[in-house]
Design a protein around this motif. Structure first.
Motif, mmCIF file in Angstrom:
data_model
loop_
_atom_site.group_PDB
_atom_site.id
_atom_site.type_symbol
_atom_site.label_atom_id
_atom_site.label_comp_id
_atom_site.label_asym_id
_atom_site.label_seq_id
_atom_site.Cartn_x
_atom_site.Cartn_y
_atom_site.Cartn_z
ATOM 1 N N ALA A 140 40.568 -17.305 110.562
ATOM 2 C CA ALA A 140 41.140 -15.964 110.722
ATOM 3 C C ALA A 140 42.156 -15.970 111.851
ATOM 4 C CB ALA A 140 40.040 -14.950 111.002
ATOM 5 N N SER A 141 43.129 -15.094 111.738
ATOM 6 C CA SER A 141 44.199 -15.017 112.738
ATOM 7 C C SER A 141 43.683 -14.537 114.085
ATOM 8 C CB SER A 141 45.293 -14.055 112.250
ATOM 9 O OG SER A 141 44.796 -12.723 112.229
ATOM 10 N N ALA A 142 44.499 -14.738 115.106
ATOM 11 C CA ALA A 142 44.144 -14.266 116.444
ATOM 12 C C ALA A 142 44.018 -12.747 116.462
ATOM 13 C CB ALA A 142 45.191 -14.730 117.454
ATOM 14 N N GLY A 196 40.460 -8.056 116.736
ATOM 15 C CA GLY A 196 39.870 -6.895 116.092
ATOM 16 C C GLY A 196 38.355 -6.949 116.091
ATOM 17 N N PHE A 197 37.810 -8.147 115.963
ATOM 18 C CA PHE A 197 36.355 -8.314 116.039
ATOM 19 C C PHE A 197 35.857 -7.923 117.419
ATOM 20 C CE2 PHE A 197 32.778 -11.604 116.543
ATOM 21 C CZ PHE A 197 31.814 -10.729 116.100
ATOM 22 N N ALA A 198 36.595 -8.291 118.457
ATOM 23 C CA ALA A 198 36.220 -7.898 119.822
ATOM 24 C C ALA A 198 36.291 -6.375 119.972
ATOM 25 C CB ALA A 198 37.139 -8.579 120.834
ATOM 26 N N TYR A 230 40.679 -6.339 111.271
ATOM 27 C CA TYR A 230 39.348 -6.958 111.153
ATOM 28 C C TYR A 230 38.568 -6.343 109.993
ATOM 29 C CZ TYR A 230 34.368 -7.659 112.147
ATOM 30 O OH TYR A 230 33.026 -7.932 112.026
ATOM 31 N N LEU A 231 38.596 -5.015 109.875
ATOM 32 C CA LEU A 231 37.879 -4.356 108.791
ATOM 33 C C LEU A 231 38.440 -4.779 107.438
ATOM 34 C CD1 LEU A 231 37.488 -0.761 110.288
ATOM 35 C CD2 LEU A 231 35.708 -2.510 110.062
ATOM 36 N N GLN A 232 39.761 -4.868 107.319
ATOM 37 C CA GLN A 232 40.367 -5.318 106.072
ATOM 38 C C GLN A 232 39.925 -6.742 105.743
ATOM 39 O OE1 GLN A 232 44.453 -4.657 107.232
ATOM 40 N NE2 GLN A 232 44.610 -2.778 106.006
ATOM 41 N N HIS A 233 39.876 -7.578 106.754
ATOM 42 C CA HIS A 233 39.436 -8.963 106.576
ATOM 43 C C HIS A 233 37.987 -9.004 106.098
ATOM 44 C CE1 HIS A 233 39.179 -13.298 107.577
ATOM 45 N NE2 HIS A 233 37.995 -13.002 108.094
ATOM 46 N N MET A 234 37.133 -8.199 106.703
ATOM 47 C CA MET A 234 35.705 -8.222 106.362
ATOM 48 C C MET A 234 35.422 -7.586 105.001
ATOM 49 S SD MET A 234 34.486 -10.002 108.741
ATOM 50 C CE MET A 234 32.721 -9.883 108.372
ATOM 51 N N ALA A 235 36.350 -6.770 104.512
ATOM 52 C CA ALA A 235 36.181 -6.202 103.163
ATOM 53 C C ALA A 235 36.167 -7.311 102.116
ATOM 54 C CB ALA A 235 37.302 -5.211 102.859
#
Length: 265
Positions: free
Chosen positions: A169-171, A176-178, A254-259
């Protein structure tokens, strides 16, 4: 016992926990309100901009660091409230001697604090507050009230791998996770992972990026009541002072990634 206390609070009763549980790797210590009010390091403090009361407040409090014997800066702690709110707190922030300083405010049963709102209980019996919060970018989710226990735990990444972005995943997604850990995790789970018992899961069955279109998710995070106005709404708005425009984009990224990384059980 926790369920009974919560039920009393919801019904508007005056009964509240008078014991604070502190679970550290070295063991457990229970502190009563009386013990903390008479603690040698207890003092009166002024909070200029109280996050929960939205006005200046004065408290009898002890530095939280004096209750964390044996905890080091690299450790991780969690403050759990009576309603299931679970604030993740890096020990380094709680133990810091410069910048923002963390205090445990103790409600005196003989001089109770005002209710948080009409028909609501107070922020007591224990409330984590900060002096000079802006110096360390302390967010509103790091001001847990009605605290029932504080416990030392492994880091979020170790406890909840279902929250982790992909290794490549990108920086921006990692940032976004943080932001998610700091601003969202106290109330929400994601992929069923987390300790909060307060708000809905942010990925199961659907991620908010899947049903908020255009700029509506940005607007909802900034001002929830502007889109869904209801008296029981409890999600706070996140101003740019709390969550910058860049951090908001990273969080949504981050939310888009986790979707795309749903985990069902």
């Amino acid at each position: 016992m926790k369920a009974l206390l919560l039920a009393l609070l919801v019904l508007g009763g005056t009964a509240q926990a008078t014991q604070l549980e502190i679970h550290l790797n070295g063991g457990q210590r229970n502190w009563s309100s009386g013990e903390l009010l008479s603690h040698p390091q207890a003092r009166d403090i002024e909070i200029d901009e109280d996050v929960s009361y939205k006005r200046p407040m004065r408290y009898r409090a002890v530095p939280i660091s004096v209750l964390l014997d044996g905890v080091s800066a690299g450790d991780h702690l969690q403050a759990v409230a009576l309603d299931g709110f679970a604030a993740e707190l890096p020990a380094a922030t709680l133990l810091a001697r410069e910048g923002a300083k963390a205090w445990l405010a103790i409600e005196d049963p003989q001089n109770p604090w005002p209710p948080l709102a009409k028909g609501k209980p107070s922020a007591g019996p224990f409330y984590l507050v900060w002096t000079d919060p802006a110096a360390s970018q302390i967010g509103p989710e790091q001001w847990p009230f009605q605290v029932a226990r504080i416990r030392q735990l492994a880091a979020v990444e170790q406890r909840f791998p279902a929250l982790l972005p992909a290794a490549d995943a990108s920086a921006e997604v990692q940032a976004g996770f943080a932001a998610y850990q700091k601003n969202c995790m106290a109330c929400h789970r994601l992929n069923g992972a987390g300790d909060a018992e307060f708000g809905p899961d942010l990925n199961i069955p659907h991620n908010p990026t899947e049903y908020f279109t255009g700029e509506f998710l940005h607007q909802y995070i900034r001002d929830p009541q502007s889109l869904r106005r209801w008296p029981q709404g409890r999600m706070p708005g996140f101003s740019e002072q709390t969550l910058s425009a860049m951090e908001l984009e990273q969080l949504i990224g981050y939310l888009q990634h986790m979707a795309q990384r749903k985990i069902t059980r």
